[in-house]
Write a protein that holds these residues in place. Sequence first.
Motif, PDB file in Angstrom:
ATOM      1  N   VAL A  12     -39.617  66.960 -11.576  1.00  0.00           N
ATOM      2  CA  VAL A  12     -39.588  68.398 -11.299  1.00  0.00           C
ATOM      3  C   VAL A  12     -39.059  69.113 -12.526  1.00  0.00           C
ATOM      4  CG1 VAL A  12     -38.765  70.220  -9.764  1.00  0.00           C
ATOM      5  CG2 VAL A  12     -39.116  67.894  -8.867  1.00  0.00           C
ATOM      6  N   THR A  13     -39.934  69.776 -13.259  1.00  0.00           N
ATOM      7  CA  THR A  13     -39.464  70.574 -14.394  1.00  0.00           C
ATOM      8  C   THR A  13     -38.843  71.861 -13.850  1.00  0.00           C
ATOM      9  OG1 THR A  13     -41.456  71.922 -14.772  1.00  0.00           O
ATOM     10  CG2 THR A  13     -41.426  69.694 -15.726  1.00  0.00           C
ATOM     11  N   GLY A  14     -37.743  72.273 -14.443  1.00  0.00           N
ATOM     12  CA  GLY A  14     -37.053  73.448 -13.926  1.00  0.00           C
ATOM     13  C   GLY A  14     -36.380  73.196 -12.594  1.00  0.00           C
ATOM     14  N   GLY A  15     -36.025  71.953 -12.334  1.00  0.00           N
ATOM     15  CA  GLY A  15     -35.463  71.574 -11.037  1.00  0.00           C
ATOM     16  C   GLY A  15     -34.050  72.058 -10.796  1.00  0.00           C
ATOM     17  N   VAL A  36     -35.147  65.441 -12.049  1.00  0.00           N
ATOM     18  CA  VAL A  36     -35.094  66.792 -12.590  1.00  0.00           C
ATOM     19  C   VAL A  36     -35.128  66.767 -14.114  1.00  0.00           C
ATOM     20  CG1 VAL A  36     -33.644  68.853 -12.846  1.00  0.00           C
ATOM     21  CG2 VAL A  36     -33.882  67.744 -10.606  1.00  0.00           C
ATOM     22  N   LEU A  37     -36.061  67.552 -14.679  1.00  0.00           N
ATOM     23  CA  LEU A  37     -36.117  67.791 -16.120  1.00  0.00           C
ATOM     24  C   LEU A  37     -35.852  69.271 -16.329  1.00  0.00           C
ATOM     25  CD1 LEU A  37     -36.744  67.164 -19.094  1.00  0.00           C
ATOM     26  CD2 LEU A  37     -39.188  67.433 -18.549  1.00  0.00           C
ATOM     27  N   HIS A  79     -44.478  71.207 -11.825  1.00  0.00           N
ATOM     28  CA  HIS A  79     -44.132  71.980 -13.021  1.00  0.00           C
ATOM     29  C   HIS A  79     -43.694  73.384 -12.620  1.00  0.00           C
ATOM     30  CE1 HIS A  79     -43.859  73.463 -16.963  1.00  0.00           C
ATOM     31  NE2 HIS A  79     -45.083  73.937 -17.106  1.00  0.00           N
ATOM     32  N   ILE A  80     -42.375  73.553 -12.522  1.00  0.00           N
ATOM     33  CA  ILE A  80     -41.787  74.809 -12.057  1.00  0.00           C
ATOM     34  C   ILE A  80     -41.170  75.596 -13.207  1.00  0.00           C
ATOM     35  CG2 ILE A  80     -40.295  75.807 -10.271  1.00  0.00           C
ATOM     36  CD1 ILE A  80     -42.462  73.847  -9.249  1.00  0.00           C
ATOM     37  N   ALA A  81     -40.814  74.925 -14.289  1.00  0.00           N
ATOM     38  CA  ALA A  81     -40.138  75.588 -15.409  1.00  0.00           C
ATOM     39  C   ALA A  81     -41.008  76.690 -16.010  1.00  0.00           C
ATOM     40  CB  ALA A  81     -39.794  74.552 -16.481  1.00  0.00           C
TER      41      ALA A  81
END
Length: 341
Positions: A12-15, A36-37, A79-81
């Motif tokens: 999860v980017t932007g986790g 989490v990244l 990809h949330i970031a």
Amino acid sequence: MSYERKNRKVVVTGGAGYIGSHIVEELLSSNYTPIVLDNFYSGNKWAIPEGVEVIEGSCGDPILLEKIFNETQAETVFHIAGHIDAQESVVNPLKYYNNNTKNSLTLIQSCIEHNVKNFIFSSTAAIYGSTTEPIVKENDEHYPINPYGRSKKMVEEFLEDLCTASSSSEKSTHLNFVALRYFNVAGASPSGRIGQATPGVKSLIKVVAEVHTGKRDRLSIYGTDYPTKDGTGVRDFIHVSDLSQAHIESLAYLERGGKSDVFNCGYGSGFSVLDVVNTYEKITGNKLKIEKLPRRPADPVSVIADNTKITQHMNWSYKYNDLEQILKSALTWEEQMSKIQ
């Protein structure tokens, strides 16, 4: 025959951010293993549940990504970031194209190189721009009016091009995707553990909550002459927990063999700025201090989701489709934050 998941690891980017941390919470409750990244540009380490693996760094760092995918063998990426301030994107477009577009392409390329199967992308209703449609469908024409919307649209188009290329080539990329076009995300987790804590956020309900606790002295209303029922802009507000659940259902959809696609993620009902003000005053019995200012250049008149597609193709059933409930959860969270800051 049900799909048996063999690899439940999800990067999860932007986790550590507002939406990302709620998604991590949902992944855990659905028996996935989130990783989490986050570079902690706007995220918070305390927002990540104890025991979750955290990797500090950028999703635009190909060396770090190679290390992550080699070590975790994760088959899914959420990809949330990304940067999300439409007004800021107008004055600093390069920041948005570098982070939202360039870094996303680097991440997608690494996913392909490491045989990631599923990619859930955090897109935005800002893609639609100043639409003339009262309710927008995924296949409506979209002309984003700010670099934020355009930076997300570029990533959607790249994913669609990859999908087309893989279907017409003997060498498939094997990367399936869902792009969720977020409408206006608000509220806080029912657990009370996490909520919107990003400094300087300008989203309407967050600002109302900050005025409520005294962190801000007033709510600025930009534009009272729009062609709406009360002259103020109209938005489709969605509770962050329902949005998070839509990500889990998007993954389940792909795991069932669903085709790569784009989906609106909203309730399909719109509320004006003054609707939110009036709801706040009804809930609290307090008069909200406001100031009326001219329109801002990056603000569309009205954006409301047609959510027919996501409700037909996924098992997504929302729980918090109520403006009072969304606002109450945001106020409760802000009151809690004000006591510890």
